[in-house]
Design a protein around this motif. Structure first.
Motif, PDB file in Angstrom:
ATOM      1  N   ALA A 159      14.951  25.251   3.404  1.00 30.99           N
ATOM      2  CA  ALA A 159      13.942  25.476   2.367  1.00 30.99           C
ATOM      3  C   ALA A 159      12.769  26.338   2.829  1.00 30.99           C
ATOM      4  O   ALA A 159      11.928  26.722   2.016  1.00 30.99           O
ATOM      5  CB  ALA A 159      13.412  24.135   1.865  1.00 30.99           C
ATOM      6  N   LEU A 160      12.712  26.664   4.132  1.00 31.12           N
ATOM      7  CA  LEU A 160      11.529  27.324   4.670  1.00 31.12           C
ATOM      8  C   LEU A 160      11.240  28.665   4.010  1.00 31.12           C
ATOM      9  O   LEU A 160      10.104  28.939   3.602  1.00 31.12           O
ATOM     10  CB  LEU A 160      11.674  27.513   6.183  1.00 31.12           C
ATOM     11  CG  LEU A 160      10.492  28.217   6.876  1.00 31.12           C
ATOM     12  CD1 LEU A 160       9.202  27.434   6.674  1.00 31.12           C
ATOM     13  CD2 LEU A 160      10.794  28.400   8.362  1.00 31.12           C
ATOM     14  N   TYR A 161      12.268  29.524   3.895  1.00 30.82           N
ATOM     15  CA  TYR A 161      12.033  30.859   3.349  1.00 30.82           C
ATOM     16  C   TYR A 161      11.559  30.784   1.902  1.00 30.82           C
ATOM     17  O   TYR A 161      10.553  31.405   1.530  1.00 30.82           O
ATOM     18  CB  TYR A 161      13.308  31.701   3.432  1.00 30.82           C
ATOM     19  CG  TYR A 161      13.153  33.072   2.823  1.00 30.82           C
ATOM     20  CD1 TYR A 161      12.435  34.066   3.478  1.00 30.82           C
ATOM     21  CD2 TYR A 161      13.710  33.374   1.573  1.00 30.82           C
ATOM     22  CE1 TYR A 161      12.278  35.333   2.921  1.00 30.82           C
ATOM     23  CE2 TYR A 161      13.555  34.632   1.004  1.00 30.82           C
ATOM     24  CZ  TYR A 161      12.841  35.605   1.685  1.00 30.82           C
ATOM     25  OH  TYR A 161      12.683  36.850   1.123  1.00 30.82           O
ATOM     26  N   ASP A 162      12.262  30.020   1.077  1.00 35.69           N
ATOM     27  CA  ASP A 162      11.893  29.921  -0.339  1.00 35.69           C
ATOM     28  C   ASP A 162      10.527  29.288  -0.511  1.00 35.69           C
ATOM     29  O   ASP A 162       9.750  29.685  -1.392  1.00 35.69           O
ATOM     30  CB  ASP A 162      12.945  29.119  -1.106  1.00 35.69           C
ATOM     31  CG  ASP A 162      14.289  29.841  -1.174  1.00 35.69           C
ATOM     32  OD1 ASP A 162      14.293  31.078  -1.088  1.00 35.69           O
ATOM     33  OD2 ASP A 162      15.322  29.154  -1.319  1.00 35.69           O
ATOM     34  N   SER A 163      10.206  28.319   0.336  1.00 34.75           N
ATOM     35  CA  SER A 163       8.888  27.690   0.276  1.00 34.75           C
ATOM     36  C   SER A 163       7.787  28.698   0.613  1.00 34.75           C
ATOM     37  O   SER A 163       6.726  28.714  -0.028  1.00 34.75           O
ATOM     38  CB  SER A 163       8.830  26.512   1.256  1.00 34.75           C
ATOM     39  OG  SER A 163       7.541  25.949   1.289  1.00 34.75           O
ATOM     40  N   THR A 164       8.061  29.562   1.577  1.00 32.09           N
ATOM     41  CA  THR A 164       7.090  30.597   1.951  1.00 32.09           C
ATOM     42  C   THR A 164       6.877  31.583   0.811  1.00 32.09           C
ATOM     43  O   THR A 164       5.738  31.952   0.493  1.00 32.09           O
ATOM     44  CB  THR A 164       7.568  31.341   3.210  1.00 32.09           C
ATOM     45  OG1 THR A 164       7.718  30.418   4.290  1.00 32.09           O
ATOM     46  CG2 THR A 164       6.577  32.424   3.612  1.00 32.09           C
ATOM     47  N   VAL A 165       7.964  31.999   0.190  1.00 29.18           N
ATOM     48  CA  VAL A 165       7.861  32.925  -0.944  1.00 29.18           C
ATOM     49  C   VAL A 165       7.105  32.272  -2.094  1.00 29.18           C
ATOM     50  O   VAL A 165       6.257  32.907  -2.739  1.00 29.18           O
ATOM     51  CB  VAL A 165       9.259  33.387  -1.410  1.00 29.18           C
ATOM     52  CG1 VAL A 165       9.155  34.269  -2.658  1.00 29.18           C
ATOM     53  CG2 VAL A 165       9.965  34.159  -0.294  1.00 29.18           C
ATOM     54  N   PHE A 166       7.390  30.997  -2.358  1.00 25.46           N
ATOM     55  CA  PHE A 166       6.705  30.265  -3.422  1.00 25.46           C
ATOM     56  C   PHE A 166       5.190  30.253  -3.176  1.00 25.46           C
ATOM     57  O   PHE A 166       4.396  30.536  -4.080  1.00 25.46           O
ATOM     58  CB  PHE A 166       7.231  28.832  -3.495  1.00 25.46           C
ATOM     59  CG  PHE A 166       6.449  27.929  -4.404  1.00 25.46           C
ATOM     60  CD1 PHE A 166       6.703  27.902  -5.762  1.00 25.46           C
ATOM     61  CD2 PHE A 166       5.451  27.103  -3.894  1.00 25.46           C
ATOM     62  CE1 PHE A 166       5.966  27.075  -6.611  1.00 25.46           C
ATOM     63  CE2 PHE A 166       4.719  26.269  -4.734  1.00 25.46           C
ATOM     64  CZ  PHE A 166       4.980  26.258  -6.092  1.00 25.46           C
ATOM     65  N   ASN A 167       4.783  29.927  -1.955  1.00 21.57           N
ATOM     66  CA  ASN A 167       3.363  29.855  -1.641  1.00 21.57           C
ATOM     67  C   ASN A 167       2.691  31.222  -1.778  1.00 21.57           C
ATOM     68  O   ASN A 167       1.567  31.334  -2.284  1.00 21.57           O
ATOM     69  CB  ASN A 167       3.165  29.308  -0.236  1.00 21.57           C
ATOM     70  CG  ASN A 167       3.483  27.826  -0.141  1.00 21.57           C
ATOM     71  OD1 ASN A 167       3.305  27.080  -1.102  1.00 21.57           O
ATOM     72  ND2 ASN A 167       3.980  27.385   1.010  1.00 21.57           N
ATOM     73  N   LYS A 168       3.386  32.265  -1.360  1.00 17.69           N
ATOM     74  CA  LYS A 168       2.834  33.610  -1.490  1.00 17.69           C
ATOM     75  C   LYS A 168       2.734  34.015  -2.962  1.00 17.69           C
ATOM     76  O   LYS A 168       1.769  34.675  -3.371  1.00 17.69           O
ATOM     77  CB  LYS A 168       3.694  34.610  -0.716  1.00 17.69           C
ATOM     78  CG  LYS A 168       3.556  34.492   0.797  1.00 17.69           C
ATOM     79  CD  LYS A 168       4.386  35.548   1.514  1.00 17.69           C
ATOM     80  CE  LYS A 168       4.185  35.460   3.028  1.00 17.69           C
ATOM     81  NZ  LYS A 168       5.006  36.478   3.748  1.00 17.69           N
ATOM     82  N   ALA A 169       3.737  33.617  -3.751  1.00 15.62           N
ATOM     83  CA  ALA A 169       3.701  33.924  -5.190  1.00 15.62           C
ATOM     84  C   ALA A 169       2.534  33.207  -5.848  1.00 15.62           C
ATOM     85  O   ALA A 169       1.841  33.782  -6.709  1.00 15.62           O
ATOM     86  CB  ALA A 169       5.027  33.517  -5.843  1.00 15.62           C
ATOM     87  N   TYR A 170       2.309  31.968  -5.458  1.00 19.76           N
ATOM     88  CA  TYR A 170       1.186  31.206  -6.018  1.00 19.76           C
ATOM     89  C   TYR A 170      -0.140  31.882  -5.668  1.00 19.76           C
ATOM     90  O   TYR A 170      -1.023  32.043  -6.518  1.00 19.76           O
ATOM     91  CB  TYR A 170       1.217  29.778  -5.477  1.00 19.76           C
ATOM     92  CG  TYR A 170       0.203  28.863  -6.129  1.00 19.76           C
ATOM     93  CD1 TYR A 170       0.541  28.070  -7.209  1.00 19.76           C
ATOM     94  CD2 TYR A 170      -1.108  28.792  -5.650  1.00 19.76           C
ATOM     95  CE1 TYR A 170      -0.394  27.237  -7.817  1.00 19.76           C
ATOM     96  CE2 TYR A 170      -2.045  27.968  -6.246  1.00 19.76           C
ATOM     97  CZ  TYR A 170      -1.686  27.196  -7.321  1.00 19.76           C
ATOM     98  OH  TYR A 170      -2.609  26.390  -7.912  1.00 19.76           O
ATOM     99  N   GLU A 171      -0.281  32.289  -4.413  1.00 19.89           N
ATOM    100  CA  GLU A 171      -1.506  32.967  -3.978  1.00 19.89           C
ATOM    101  C   GLU A 171      -1.693  34.298  -4.710  1.00 19.89           C
ATOM    102  O   GLU A 171      -2.804  34.646  -5.111  1.00 19.89           O
ATOM    103  CB  GLU A 171      -1.450  33.206  -2.470  1.00 19.89           C
ATOM    104  CG  GLU A 171      -1.529  31.941  -1.635  1.00 19.89           C
ATOM    105  CD  GLU A 171      -1.263  32.194  -0.165  1.00 19.89           C
ATOM    106  OE1 GLU A 171      -1.089  33.379   0.213  1.00 19.89           O
ATOM    107  OE2 GLU A 171      -1.213  31.224   0.608  1.00 19.89           O
ATOM    108  N   GLN A 172      -0.597  35.020  -4.877  1.00 18.93           N
ATOM    109  CA  GLN A 172      -0.695  36.315  -5.553  1.00 18.93           C
ATOM    110  C   GLN A 172      -1.043  36.140  -7.014  1.00 18.93           C
ATOM    111  O   GLN A 172      -1.751  36.963  -7.603  1.00 18.93           O
ATOM    112  CB  GLN A 172       0.628  37.078  -5.410  1.00 18.93           C
ATOM    113  CG  GLN A 172       0.556  38.544  -5.771  1.00 18.93           C
ATOM    114  CD  GLN A 172      -0.319  39.342  -4.807  1.00 18.93           C
ATOM    115  OE1 GLN A 172      -0.637  38.890  -3.707  1.00 18.93           O
ATOM    116  NE2 GLN A 172      -0.716  40.537  -5.221  1.00 18.93           N
TER     117      GLN A 172
END
Length: 236
Positions: free
Chosen positions: A208-221
């Protein structure tokens, strides 16, 4: 010129002109906010990454597995179509698909809640099972999908000329496109929450690490493009 040539010439003219206007609308959309392009790239990556993980995976041992696989594929396909429509200024058409995504997400949540599938089949998913504020927008999206009033059709665009008010034949950029984008982002983020939990529960090899990282970046963006939190009551 025979009838076939006449039919082709007018259709080709429309398609050619539509394509040019869509490209112009997309250019103006991305120029309107410098952070939008990365946000779109992130949510697209999020949806594609999780869906692609399931490619070639067997859902046979999962309850309602084939149905769930169908819903996941459908969500992914529709997401990219809606994203393209929003960027191209075709907001009515995008709204129809976003509404469909709301229903699909509700159905995924219904199935995860172990509701009796025999009572769900053929029935419209209950939007109360959505975990975001999207559920509050469903009636408005239904109004658009059903072409139910002149008010909602205004998102086709308007041109104010001396002769009166006109609807542009071809799509053009309007700021309402960013409202549509925010709603698309919310559907993608809610899909992530459902999908990440589903994959963790059913596929031991899912990292889940990669998708979790993308999710957090999407939220920040998202916070750079819009104000206020895009989601509520979510978490894995």
């Amino acid at each position: 010129m025979n009838m076939t040539e006449q039919l082709s010439s007018k259709a080709e003219k429309y398609i050619y002109s539509r394509d040019r206007f869509r490209k112009l609308a997309q250019h103006k959309f991305l120029a309107f906010n410098e952070h939008a392009n990365l946000l779109i790239a992130l949510i697209n990556e999020l949806v594609a990454s999780m869906t692609l993980f399931t490619s070639g995976k067997s859902f046979r041992k999962i309850e309602n597995g084939l149905y769930l696989a169908d819903l996941m594929v459908s969500f992914c396909r529709s997401h990219f179509i809606a994203s393209d429509l929003i960027l191209g200024g075709e907001l009515v058409e995008a709204a129809v698909i976003v509404r469909k995504q709301m229903e699909l997400l509700a159905r995924l949540n219904e199935l995860s809640a172990d509701l009796d599938i025999d009572k769900l089949v053929t029935r419209t998913p209950n939007l109360k099972h959505l975990n975001t504020r999207l559920k509050r927008l469903y009636s408005e999206y239904s109004e658009i999908a059903h072409s139910a009033s002149p008010k909602v059709m205004q998102i086709l665009g308007r041109k104010e000329l001396e002769e009166g008010t006109f609807t542009p034949l071809y799509p053009e950029f309007q700021e309402n496109a960013y409202v549509s984008l925010q709603h698309l982002v919310v559907t993608a983020l809610e899909y992530y929450v459902w999908c990440a939990n589903f994959l963790i529960d059913n596929f031991p090899d899912y990292n889940a690490l990669y998708d979790s990282t993308v999710f957090n970046k999407a939220y920040e963006q998202h916070q750079k493009v819009f104000t206020g939190a895009p989601i509520s009551n979510l978490g894995t």
